[in-house]
Design a protein around this motif. Structure first.
Motif, PDB file in Angstrom:
ATOM      1  N   ALA A  62       8.942  -1.163 -11.543  1.00 33.53           N
ATOM      2  CA  ALA A  62       8.954  -0.871 -10.110  1.00 33.53           C
ATOM      3  C   ALA A  62       7.629  -1.288  -9.478  1.00 33.53           C
ATOM      4  CB  ALA A  62       9.203   0.616  -9.891  1.00 33.53           C
ATOM      5  N   CYS A  63       7.710  -2.060  -8.409  1.00 36.25           N
ATOM      6  CA  CYS A  63       6.521  -2.500  -7.677  1.00 36.25           C
ATOM      7  C   CYS A  63       6.610  -1.941  -6.256  1.00 36.25           C
ATOM      8  CB  CYS A  63       6.444  -4.022  -7.647  1.00 36.25           C
ATOM      9  SG  CYS A  63       6.392  -4.803  -9.283  1.00 36.25           S
ATOM     10  N   ASP A  64       5.929  -0.840  -6.037  1.00 41.92           N
ATOM     11  CA  ASP A  64       5.996  -0.153  -4.745  1.00 41.92           C
ATOM     12  C   ASP A  64       4.612  -0.136  -4.106  1.00 41.92           C
ATOM     13  OD1 ASP A  64       6.397   1.453  -2.569  1.00 41.92           O
ATOM     14  OD2 ASP A  64       7.454   3.034  -3.647  1.00 41.92           O
ATOM     15  N   GLN A  65       4.447  -0.941  -3.075  1.00 40.84           N
ATOM     16  CA  GLN A  65       3.149  -1.085  -2.416  1.00 40.84           C
ATOM     17  C   GLN A  65       2.677   0.197  -1.747  1.00 40.84           C
ATOM     18  OE1 GLN A  65       5.987  -2.701  -1.866  1.00 40.84           O
ATOM     19  NE2 GLN A  65       5.703  -4.835  -1.246  1.00 40.84           N
ATOM     20  N   TYR A  66       3.588   1.135  -1.558  1.00 40.47           N
ATOM     21  CA  TYR A  66       3.254   2.339  -0.800  1.00 40.47           C
ATOM     22  C   TYR A  66       2.919   3.534  -1.691  1.00 40.47           C
ATOM     23  CZ  TYR A  66       5.298  -0.651   2.717  1.00 40.47           C
ATOM     24  OH  TYR A  66       5.565  -1.726   3.536  1.00 40.47           O
ATOM     25  N   THR A  67       2.791   3.297  -2.981  1.00 41.79           N
ATOM     26  CA  THR A  67       2.388   4.366  -3.890  1.00 41.79           C
ATOM     27  C   THR A  67       0.875   4.314  -4.103  1.00 41.79           C
ATOM     28  OG1 THR A  67       2.820   2.933  -5.796  1.00 41.79           O
ATOM     29  CG2 THR A  67       4.604   4.400  -5.090  1.00 41.79           C
ATOM     30  N   PRO A  68       0.255   5.470  -4.370  1.00 47.78           N
ATOM     31  CA  PRO A  68      -1.202   5.498  -4.592  1.00 47.78           C
ATOM     32  C   PRO A  68      -1.596   4.648  -5.805  1.00 47.78           C
ATOM     33  CG  PRO A  68      -0.328   7.715  -4.234  1.00 47.78           C
ATOM     34  CD  PRO A  68       0.858   6.816  -4.402  1.00 47.78           C
ATOM     35  N   ASP A  69      -2.748   4.029  -5.722  1.00 48.42           N
ATOM     36  CA  ASP A  69      -3.336   3.249  -6.817  1.00 48.42           C
ATOM     37  C   ASP A  69      -2.526   1.997  -7.181  1.00 48.42           C
ATOM     38  OD1 ASP A  69      -5.336   5.235  -7.045  1.00 48.42           O
ATOM     39  OD2 ASP A  69      -4.062   6.420  -8.374  1.00 48.42           O
ATOM     40  N   TYR A  70      -1.646   1.546  -6.283  1.00 48.93           N
ATOM     41  CA  TYR A  70      -0.899   0.318  -6.549  1.00 48.93           C
ATOM     42  C   TYR A  70      -1.847  -0.877  -6.469  1.00 48.93           C
ATOM     43  CZ  TYR A  70       2.423  -3.522  -5.907  1.00 48.93           C
ATOM     44  OH  TYR A  70       3.115  -4.698  -6.028  1.00 48.93           O
ATOM     45  N   THR A  71      -1.746  -1.790  -7.431  1.00 48.36           N
ATOM     46  CA  THR A  71      -2.672  -2.928  -7.472  1.00 48.36           C
ATOM     47  C   THR A  71      -1.959  -4.284  -7.500  1.00 48.36           C
ATOM     48  OG1 THR A  71      -2.761  -2.790  -9.897  1.00 48.36           O
ATOM     49  CG2 THR A  71      -4.453  -1.581  -8.652  1.00 48.36           C
ATOM     50  N   GLY A  72      -0.644  -4.292  -7.337  1.00 45.83           N
ATOM     51  CA  GLY A  72       0.097  -5.551  -7.400  1.00 45.83           C
ATOM     52  C   GLY A  72       0.148  -6.276  -6.066  1.00 45.83           C
ATOM     53  N   ASP A  73       1.024  -7.263  -5.990  1.00 50.74           N
ATOM     54  CA  ASP A  73       1.191  -8.048  -4.765  1.00 50.74           C
ATOM     55  C   ASP A  73       1.812  -7.200  -3.655  1.00 50.74           C
ATOM     56  OD1 ASP A  73       0.174 -10.335  -5.933  1.00 50.74           O
ATOM     57  OD2 ASP A  73       2.146 -11.107  -6.517  1.00 50.74           O
ATOM     58  N   LEU A  74       1.426  -7.512  -2.430  1.00 45.01           N
ATOM     59  CA  LEU A  74       2.017  -6.838  -1.278  1.00 45.01           C
ATOM     60  C   LEU A  74       3.298  -7.542  -0.833  1.00 45.01           C
ATOM     61  CD1 LEU A  74      -1.170  -6.131   0.880  1.00 45.01           C
ATOM     62  CD2 LEU A  74      -0.009  -4.597  -0.724  1.00 45.01           C
ATOM     63  N   TYR A  75       3.413  -8.825  -1.163  1.00 43.98           N
ATOM     64  CA  TYR A  75       4.546  -9.617  -0.705  1.00 43.98           C
ATOM     65  C   TYR A  75       5.323 -10.186  -1.891  1.00 43.98           C
ATOM     66  CZ  TYR A  75       1.942  -9.453   3.685  1.00 43.98           C
ATOM     67  OH  TYR A  75       1.267  -9.027   4.800  1.00 43.98           O
ATOM     68  N   TRP A  76       6.578 -10.486  -1.641  1.00 45.92           N
ATOM     69  CA  TRP A  76       7.421 -11.137  -2.638  1.00 45.92           C
ATOM     70  C   TRP A  76       8.419 -12.033  -1.918  1.00 45.92           C
ATOM     71  CZ3 TRP A  76      12.751  -9.720  -2.777  1.00 45.92           C
ATOM     72  CH2 TRP A  76      13.083  -8.607  -1.989  1.00 45.92           C
ATOM     73  N   ALA A  77       9.014 -12.951  -2.650  1.00 46.22           N
ATOM     74  CA  ALA A  77       9.937 -13.921  -2.051  1.00 46.22           C
ATOM     75  C   ALA A  77      11.374 -13.581  -2.409  1.00 46.22           C
ATOM     76  CB  ALA A  77       9.602 -15.329  -2.536  1.00 46.22           C
TER      77      ALA A  77
END
Length: 248
Positions: free
Chosen positions: A148-163
């Motif tokens: 799971a890649c959720d930009q709105y969770t604390p301490d998230y460090t992955g990409d903000l965008y995806w295609a």
């Protein structure tokens, strides 16, 4: 005389309104009348033939509100998400013809013909290649474990965008650095939670082609909706051994 006029008026009022009530009762359709139900369009249709496959594209390059993704060129049965069709005419015809009550069989959807004939049109440009979904290499993708890649969770460090490359128009790229990915697809960019394969960060400074977070059941490791043909893929990717009997 006045009383007689009032009586006639009252009778006329009753007749008019009672007639309206009767007419409503006659013309109103019962709840179970078939014409009261709106037939829902198919969410997915299946086509055959050549298409672009972007499910293994982790390094898409941002280009305004789009991302340029290098994708595979594949000739096999493929799946089109009808809500994502960008050719407006093909989309309207497909949503109208292919419904839950009268589903389109393989290659019966109008969008299949548009893709196969090279007449898939986006912004007044016709494309010979379209990115759709097929199961090529799916077993190897599952080895990376969807996360799971959720930009709105604390301490998230992955990409903000995806295609999102579903039904994206594509062109041939004669200068591709990867001969196995000779197609370049113009995919839309999202900034919502998405599914990553082993990572939430794209490769080489790019963003990954993926699908929304709600479209994957992480506990059961499958789609939470009916995806055409996926039950066979699950079996093909499973370890070659017997399954345990259910507990009694």
């Amino acid at each position: 005389m006045r009383l007689q006029f009032l009586a006639i008026t009252c009778i006329a009022w009753i007749a008019i309104n009672y007639g309206s009530i009767c007419l409503a009762e006659v013309t109103e359709k019962p709840d179970n009348d078939p014409s009261n139900f709106i037939d829902v369009s198919q969410e997915f249709v299946v086509c055959t033939g050549w298409h672009a496959l972007c499910s293994a594209s982790p390094d898409c390059r941002m280009n305004g509100d789009k991302a340029d993704c290098d994708c595979l060129r594949v000739n096999e049965p493929h799946i089109v998400a009808t809500s994502e069709i960008q050719d407006l005419v093909a989309k309207r015809m497909t949503l109208t013809k292919c419904t839950k009550e009268y589903p389109c069989d393989v290659d019966q959807a109008p969008v299949c013909k548009a893709i196969k004939d090279g007449k898939y049109e986006v912004d007044n440009v016709k494309y010979n290649w379209v990115s759709t979904y097929s199961y090529r290499g799916w077993c190897s993708l599952l080895e990376y474990k969807p996360i799971a890649c959720d930009q709105y969770t604390p301490d998230y460090t992955g990409d903000l965008y995806w295609a999102i490359c579903d039904a994206a128009p594509c062109t041939e790229n004669p200068n591709s650095s990867n001969s196995d990915k000779p197609l370049s697809c113009q995919c839309r960019v999202k900034n919502t939670p998405f599914v990553g394969f082993g990572s939430c960060t794209g490769a080489n400074g790019g963003i990954m082609s993926s699908f929304p977070l709600w479209a994957w059941d992480f506990q059961r490791n499958t789609y939470p909706f009916a995806m055409p043909g996926y039950e066979y893929v699950q079996g093909a990717c499973a370890t070659f051994k017997s399954d345990p009997l259910p507990s009694r």
